[in-house]
Design an enzyme around this catalytic site. Sequence first.
Site, PDB file in Angstrom:
ATOM      1  N   SER A  16      58.789  52.998  61.430  1.00 23.86           N
ATOM      2  CA  SER A  16      58.194  51.723  61.027  1.00 23.86           C
ATOM      3  C   SER A  16      56.997  52.003  60.142  1.00 23.86           C
ATOM      4  CB  SER A  16      57.753  50.904  62.254  1.00 23.86           C
ATOM      5  OG  SER A  16      56.931  49.816  61.848  1.00 23.86           O
ATOM      6  N   GLY A  17      56.971  51.370  58.976  1.00 22.40           N
ATOM      7  CA  GLY A  17      55.863  51.571  58.061  1.00 22.40           C
ATOM      8  C   GLY A  17      54.564  50.972  58.554  1.00 22.40           C
ATOM      9  N   SER A  18      54.617  49.711  59.010  1.00 22.50           N
ATOM     10  CA  SER A  18      53.390  49.074  59.485  1.00 22.50           C
ATOM     11  C   SER A  18      52.835  49.809  60.695  1.00 22.50           C
ATOM     12  CB  SER A  18      53.642  47.593  59.819  1.00 22.50           C
ATOM     13  OG  SER A  18      54.553  47.458  60.890  1.00 22.50           O
ATOM     14  N   ASP A  39      58.097  39.357  60.841  1.00 18.91           N
ATOM     15  CA  ASP A  39      57.160  40.444  60.591  1.00 18.91           C
ATOM     16  C   ASP A  39      56.058  39.859  59.708  1.00 18.91           C
ATOM     17  OD1 ASP A  39      55.810  42.730  59.619  1.00 18.91           O
ATOM     18  OD2 ASP A  39      57.630  43.939  59.799  1.00 18.91           O
ATOM     19  N   GLY A  44      57.421  47.989  56.148  1.00 20.79           N
ATOM     20  CA  GLY A  44      57.520  49.241  55.419  1.00 20.79           C
ATOM     21  C   GLY A  44      58.934  49.769  55.294  1.00 20.79           C
ATOM     22  N   THR A  45      59.659  49.853  56.418  1.00 21.54           N
ATOM     23  CA  THR A  45      61.034  50.342  56.343  1.00 21.54           C
ATOM     24  C   THR A  45      61.910  49.358  55.570  1.00 21.54           C
ATOM     25  OG1 THR A  45      61.416  49.390  58.545  1.00 21.54           O
ATOM     26  CG2 THR A  45      60.930  51.747  58.437  1.00 21.54           C
TER      27      THR A  45
END
Length: 351
Positions: A91-93, A263, A268-269
């Site tokens: 996960s980017g965040s 979200d 990010g992903t």
Amino acid sequence: MKMTRMITAVEAHAEGEGGRVITGGMPLLKGNSVFEKMQDMQAHHDDIRLLMLREPRGNPALCCNAIVPPCDPTADAGFIVMEQTEYAPMSGSNAICVTTVLLETGVVPMIEPVTTLRLEAPAGVIEVRATCRDGKVERVEFENVPAFVAHLGVPLEVAGFGTVDVDIAWGGMWFVIGNAAAFGIDPVAENGGASVRAIEAMRHAAAEQYPVSHPDNPDLRGPTIGQIVAPPIEDGTDGRGAISVSSGPFDPARPNALTGALDRSPCGTGTCAKMAVLHAKGQLEVGQDYVNASPIGTRFTGRIERLTNVGDYPAIVPSLSGRGWISGVSQWMLDPSDPFPEGFTIGDIWG
């Protein structure tokens, strides 16, 4: 005061998306990789995920991370991402939240103006570069795991919406991606409920009609998450979209139930999966920035660093950057007489 568990966490968010970070109180997890530790947690300690994410301690839009010792000898730390219905492999965040917490609390030494570190996620090791000033992490950039497209422009029968064309891509999670216009939705914040309903219906349909698995790890199956995308509306952005984080199983008999939450960040992903699709369509080149906007207007900047292959799939190696903030420090306790040791959900906001 009696308690059977005490968990220390740092509350953080990345561009609006909450990513609680557990720094103390975790059990010793078994495994030779962070992916195996995630599997151990899922099999034997899932009560922690439920305790942290369900009410009264959590909410449908919240994510949680557990900092764990890495197994890769080159990594500085490992982290396990917990969401309402799954353990996300990446996960980017959450990577931004974890980096911000590690550096600003001193778990990993901060070096100004730039700190570099490596984090081991279940999906693999990522290279992180944090811009820092006066003890604050101002921006986090990382090179993500390779992203690729499994299905491009395939027809999908979606309950309540008919046939829509979608893309299915890996960006660290398996995404199904559709155009917001095909659902008659403008993915702005005030249309969050309509966006979630459409995305959850699309995700459920894609999981049935186009099941996929990662060629390097067949246990990473999907699609488990979806997004609808739209053209930009703000200067300095290249696109926007809405991503639904599922909070419960979708029921075709109850298509209006809210079984997810938006979200709050651009995801990010999701941004990486979207860039893989754009590259496959010839609309995004290596070295080109892509600024993705969320329903609340926050931004992640992605870029294709280079090309590679994952199994038989042509793939991109994407980077992503965004900002994170610490909002508090908490200690969560479980009283042995508490009737909700794994939290609870209610149909008003949980579907």
